[in-house]
Design a protein around this motif. Structure first.
Motif, short mmCIF file in Angstrom:
data_model
loop_
_atom_site.label_atom_id
_atom_site.label_comp_id
_atom_site.label_asym_id
_atom_site.label_seq_id
_atom_site.Cartn_x
_atom_site.Cartn_y
_atom_site.Cartn_z
N GLY A 15 0.83 -1.21 0.00
CA GLY A 15 0.00 0.00 0.00
C GLY A 15 0.85 1.25 0.00
O GLY A 15 1.83 1.35 0.76
N ALA A 50 -8.43 12.72 0.69
CA ALA A 50 -8.75 13.32 1.99
C ALA A 50 -8.84 14.83 1.84
O ALA A 50 -8.04 15.46 1.16
CB ALA A 50 -7.71 12.94 3.02
N GLY A 404 -2.57 2.41 9.45
CA GLY A 404 -3.55 3.14 8.64
C GLY A 404 -4.94 2.57 8.84
O GLY A 404 -5.23 1.90 9.84
N LEU A 421 -5.85 10.97 9.15
CA LEU A 421 -4.57 11.39 8.57
C LEU A 421 -3.48 11.42 9.64
O LEU A 421 -2.33 11.07 9.38
CB LEU A 421 -4.72 12.76 7.88
CG LEU A 421 -5.62 12.79 6.64
CD1 LEU A 421 -5.57 14.17 5.97
CD2 LEU A 421 -5.24 11.71 5.62
P1 FAD Z 1 -5.05 4.30 1.32
O1 FAD Z 1 -4.69 5.71 1.13
O2 FAD Z 1 -6.43 3.85 0.95
O3 FAD Z 1 -4.00 3.43 0.57
C1 FAD Z 1 -4.17 2.04 0.40
C2 FAD Z 1 -3.08 1.55 -0.53
O4 FAD Z 1 -3.12 0.13 -0.54
C3 FAD Z 1 -3.25 1.97 -1.99
O5 FAD Z 1 -1.97 2.26 -2.50
C4 FAD Z 1 -3.80 0.72 -2.67
O6 FAD Z 1 -3.50 0.64 -4.02
C5 FAD Z 1 -3.09 -0.35 -1.87
N1 FAD Z 1 -3.72 -1.66 -1.89
C6 FAD Z 1 -4.93 -2.03 -1.41
N2 FAD Z 1 -5.11 -3.35 -1.55
C7 FAD Z 1 -3.98 -3.82 -2.15
C8 FAD Z 1 -3.57 -5.11 -2.57
N3 FAD Z 1 -4.33 -6.18 -2.38
N4 FAD Z 1 -2.35 -5.23 -3.16
C9 FAD Z 1 -1.55 -4.15 -3.35
N5 FAD Z 1 -1.91 -2.91 -2.95
C10 FAD Z 1 -3.10 -2.76 -2.36
N6 FAD Z 1 -9.32 11.50 7.01
C11 FAD Z 1 -8.82 12.56 7.71
O7 FAD Z 1 -8.18 12.39 8.73
N7 FAD Z 1 -9.02 13.83 7.25
C12 FAD Z 1 -9.72 14.09 6.12
O8 FAD Z 1 -9.87 15.25 5.74
C13 FAD Z 1 -10.27 13.00 5.39
N8 FAD Z 1 -10.97 13.22 4.26
C14 FAD Z 1 -11.46 12.15 3.57
C15 FAD Z 1 -12.16 12.38 2.40
C16 FAD Z 1 -12.68 11.34 1.68
C17 FAD Z 1 -13.41 11.58 0.40
C18 FAD Z 1 -12.54 10.03 2.16
C19 FAD Z 1 -13.18 8.89 1.46
C20 FAD Z 1 -11.80 9.78 3.31
C21 FAD Z 1 -11.27 10.84 4.03
N9 FAD Z 1 -10.53 10.62 5.18
C22 FAD Z 1 -10.02 11.69 5.88
C23 FAD Z 1 -10.12 9.27 5.57
C24 FAD Z 1 -8.70 9.01 5.06
O9 FAD Z 1 -8.53 9.61 3.81
C25 FAD Z 1 -8.39 7.52 4.92
O10 FAD Z 1 -8.76 6.84 6.08
C26 FAD Z 1 -6.90 7.33 4.71
O11 FAD Z 1 -6.45 8.11 3.63
C27 FAD Z 1 -6.52 5.88 4.47
O12 FAD Z 1 -5.12 5.86 4.22
P2 FAD Z 1 -4.30 4.51 4.17
O13 FAD Z 1 -2.88 4.88 3.95
O14 FAD Z 1 -4.64 3.66 5.31
O15 FAD Z 1 -4.87 3.79 2.86
#
Ligand code: FAD
Length: 606
Positions: A15, A50, A404, A421
């Motif tokens: 990810g 986000a 995350g 975030l």
């Molecule tokens: P992600 O950013 O979802 O990254 C996941 C990664 O895993 C990606 O690269 C994907 O390709 C990879 N992946 C997934 N499955 C596989 C697999 N099987 N094999 C290989 N790669 C894989 N939170 C806040 O705190 N403030 C905000 O203002 C905010 N605004 C938001 C606005 C929107 C529209 C949304 C939907 C959410 C918002 N959130 C906010 C929540 C926050 O954005 C998310 O919880 C956070 O970005 C998740 O980050 P992450 O790094 O855990 O995963």
């Protein structure tokens, strides 16, 4: 035995969102070799979407803020089911993680005297969200990427991981394929960090990107890791409801933070009608005072539109259900009204909420500086996920870490906006640090050929079945799952509906075993969906099972047949793991007793 192209790393990060990149930066800095795999392109992870900001008690806008207030707010928001140690670390460390991001080049909005500006968000006592307009995630990913790629990490773009590899109870790597050719790839690693994000796409109406299928949660579960708090799904109160093609797309809480108000079709600000006991002392009962709060009056209490998301979403649902909704099945969110208060309101809205302005103008033909928006709840976030150790982020499998949105514990029954975030930064860093340490202390284990063969055979079965020769259509099964989760495991649940959901999920699991695809392995979405479906169904089953077990209403989990909180369930978290027969085993885990000094903080801030 077939030959697979194999890559070797000390630490493999699955990810490239905020959590994955922050973990990779930390591990690289500690001198181990790091590979980052993502199934989309670098820069396209969901974090980029986000909007509103990152929560950190910098106390730039209100000097009464501190880590203690942030800690108490997070625990209250999570209805005290949070892992208190994670909440402590998060509140203490997020200011440093945000400042560090700034030092790496992130261009945050600023106060007139040049400090990081912070905005109001639901459930946060003081203005706490550092932001970049309403495009905070974009700037965060840009910064982490720019900084990260100079650390010497290897990036594998458009590679999907379909299984983790284990030997002798320890993690040994991961198995995947590349999208371009569909060739299998092996990643051998001493430590693996799962940072695969959320699962909103198992529901029909969601703010999440296509990538959010809960993949990593299922990968960890299948490998034997424990899940926790899976019943707690966050339905964000304000998604677009019209036109149908964009239903579910998010409208940031920042709109309400900037003074936006919710009204029903009678023009009533219905949020004043139901203020929960836990927040009564902090919430204004007077519209004028609520407005002053959004404009920075330190003596004013916050308006009820800024109550926690679970509560606001349920109030909106009530208005719609009782016939007081908007023409397309939502309610009205009005920021245009602030022209009564600010002479330059139109410019102010465009400056503070540029994406929202364009989103409504271009997608719905609505000018938010002049008219109200129509909004309704949308599946947004999962508080539950992979159970991790608070300090190290290691799962119950040695060498496997998670960070995350796919990891759980910090948010308890409900996440406060902006706390994701900061979660990614704080616990991404920790996961990277401890995974690097683990990799230094443990040797690589060779993966057995038998294990690789088994995964290969499983992954190729959709081709053997074919689609035109009678296999089930994976897209139809996926959309049946999304419909049923929306209807039966949504914002308001009943035992009867959850039981029905579980029967239907089991039926889909049987059908998924017959899902087929045609064509070859290059760029084959039918194949990808047939494989991913099994992961989505696992996550769906875990949510429905935990939701059935929790016979009370708390945070993001609302049971119409048990509408109140129960003392019994307030003392436990629900964990899920695979039993010896391959079935899901649920355990109620007593909450760990909170440290006295932290309990004292909570009591003082009540
Ligand atoms: P992600 O950013 O979802 O990254 C996941 C990664 O895993 C990606 O690269 C994907 O390709 C990879 N992946 C997934 N499955 C596989 C697999 N099987 N094999 C290989 N790669 C894989 N939170 C806040 O705190 N403030 C905000 O203002 C905010 N605004 C938001 C606005 C929107 C529209 C949304 C939907 C959410 C918002 N959130 C906010 C929540 C926050 O954005 C998310 O919880 C956070 O970005 C998740 O980050 P992450 O790094 O855990 O995963």
């Amino acid at each position: 035995m077939a030959h697979f192209e194999t890559y070797y790393h000390d630490v493999l990060v699955i990810g490239s969102g905020g959590a994955g990149l922050r973990a990779a930066i930390e591990a690289s800095a500690l001198g181990v070799s790091v590979g980052v795999v993502c199934r989309s392109l670098l820069g396209k992870a969901h974090t980029v979407m986000a909007e509103g900001g990152v929560a950190a008690a910098l106390a730039n806008v209100d000097d009464r803020d501190s880590w203690k207030v942030h800690f108490a707010d997070t625990m209250r928001g999570g209805q005290y089911l949070n892992n208190w140690r994670m909440a402590e670390l998060h509140a203490k460390e997020s200011p440093d993680r945000v400042r560090e991001l700034e030092a790496w080049g992130a261009l945050f909005d600023r106060t007139t005297d040049g400090r990081l500006l912070q905005r109001n968000f639901g459930g946060h006592k003081y203005p706490r969200l550092a932001h970049v307009g309403d495009r905070t995630g974009l700037e965060m990913i840009r910064t982490l990427q720019d900084y990260g790629i100079h650390q010497g990490m290897e990036i594998y773009q458009e590679y999907t991981i379909i299984s983790l590899l284990k030997e002798g109870g320890r993690i040994a790597g991961a198995f995947g394929y590349d999208r371009e050719k569909g060739l299998f790839r092996i990643f051998e690693a001493r430590a693996v960090i799962i940072a695969t994000g959320g699962m909103g796409r198992i529901y029909k109406i969601s703010s999440n990107s296509w990538d959010c299928t809960g993949s990593g949660i299922a990968l960890a579960y299948n490998a034997g890791a424990e899940l926790i708090d899976m019943e707690f799904v966050q339905f964000h109160p304000t998604g677009m409801v019209w036109p149908p093609s964009v239903r579910g797309l998010l409208i940031t809480e920042g709109v309400r933070g900037e003074g936006g108000v919710l009204r029903n079709n009678n023009g009533r600000r219905f949020m004043f009608d139901d203020i929960p006991e836990l927040y009564r002392g902090q919430t204004s009962t007077d519209e004028e005072e609520g407005w002053r709060y959004t404009q920075g009056d330190k003596n004013a209490k916050r308006p009820p539109e800024l109550l926690t998301r679970d509560h606001v979403a349920r109030c909106i649902r009530r208005e719609i259900k009782e016939g007081r909704g908007s023409p397309h099945g939502g309610v009205f969110l009005d920021i245009a009204w602030i022209k009564e208060k600010l002479p330059n309101a139109s410019e102010h809205i465009k400056k503070k909420l540029p994406s929202m302005y364009h989103q409504f103008k271009e997608l719905a033909g609505v000018d938010i500086t002049k008219e109200p928006m129509e909004v309704g709840p949308t599946t947004h976030y999962i508080m539950g996920g992979i159970r991790v150790d608070a300090d190290t982020q290691m799962t119950s499998i040695p060498g496997l870490f998670a960070a995350g949105e796919c990891a759980a514990g910090l948010h308890g029954a409900n996440r406060l906006g902006g706390n994701s975030l900061s979660d990614l930064l704080v616990f991404g860093k920790r996961a990277g640090e401890y995974a690097a340490q683990y990799a230094k202390e443990n040797s690589r284990i060779k993966v057995s050929d038998g294990q690789l063969l088994e995964i290969t055979n499983w992954a190729l079965t959709p081709f053997e079945r074919g689609l035109s020769s009678g296999g089930m259509n994976p897209f139809q099964l996926q959309s049946a799952l999304q419909e049923l989760m929306q209807d039966l495991v949504g914002i308001a649940r009943t035992g009867k509906e959850l039981e029905e959901a579980l029967v239907r999920i089991a039926g889909l699991q049987q059908q998924a075993m017959k899902a087929g695809c045609d064509g070859n392995r290059a760029y084959n979405p039918g194949w990808h969906t047939a494989l991913e479906l099994t992961h989505m169904l696992t996550v769906a089953e875990a949510i429905a099972k935990a939701a059935l077990e929790r016979r009370e209403s708390r945070g993001g989990h609302f049971r119409e047949d048990f509408p109140n909180k129960s003392d019994e369930f307030g003392r436990v978290n629900i964990t899920i793991s695979k039993d010896g027969t391959g079935a899901m085993r649920l355990t109620t885990l007593p909450k760990q007793k909170i440290r006295d000094d932290l309990q004292q903080i909570i009591d003082e801030m009540k």
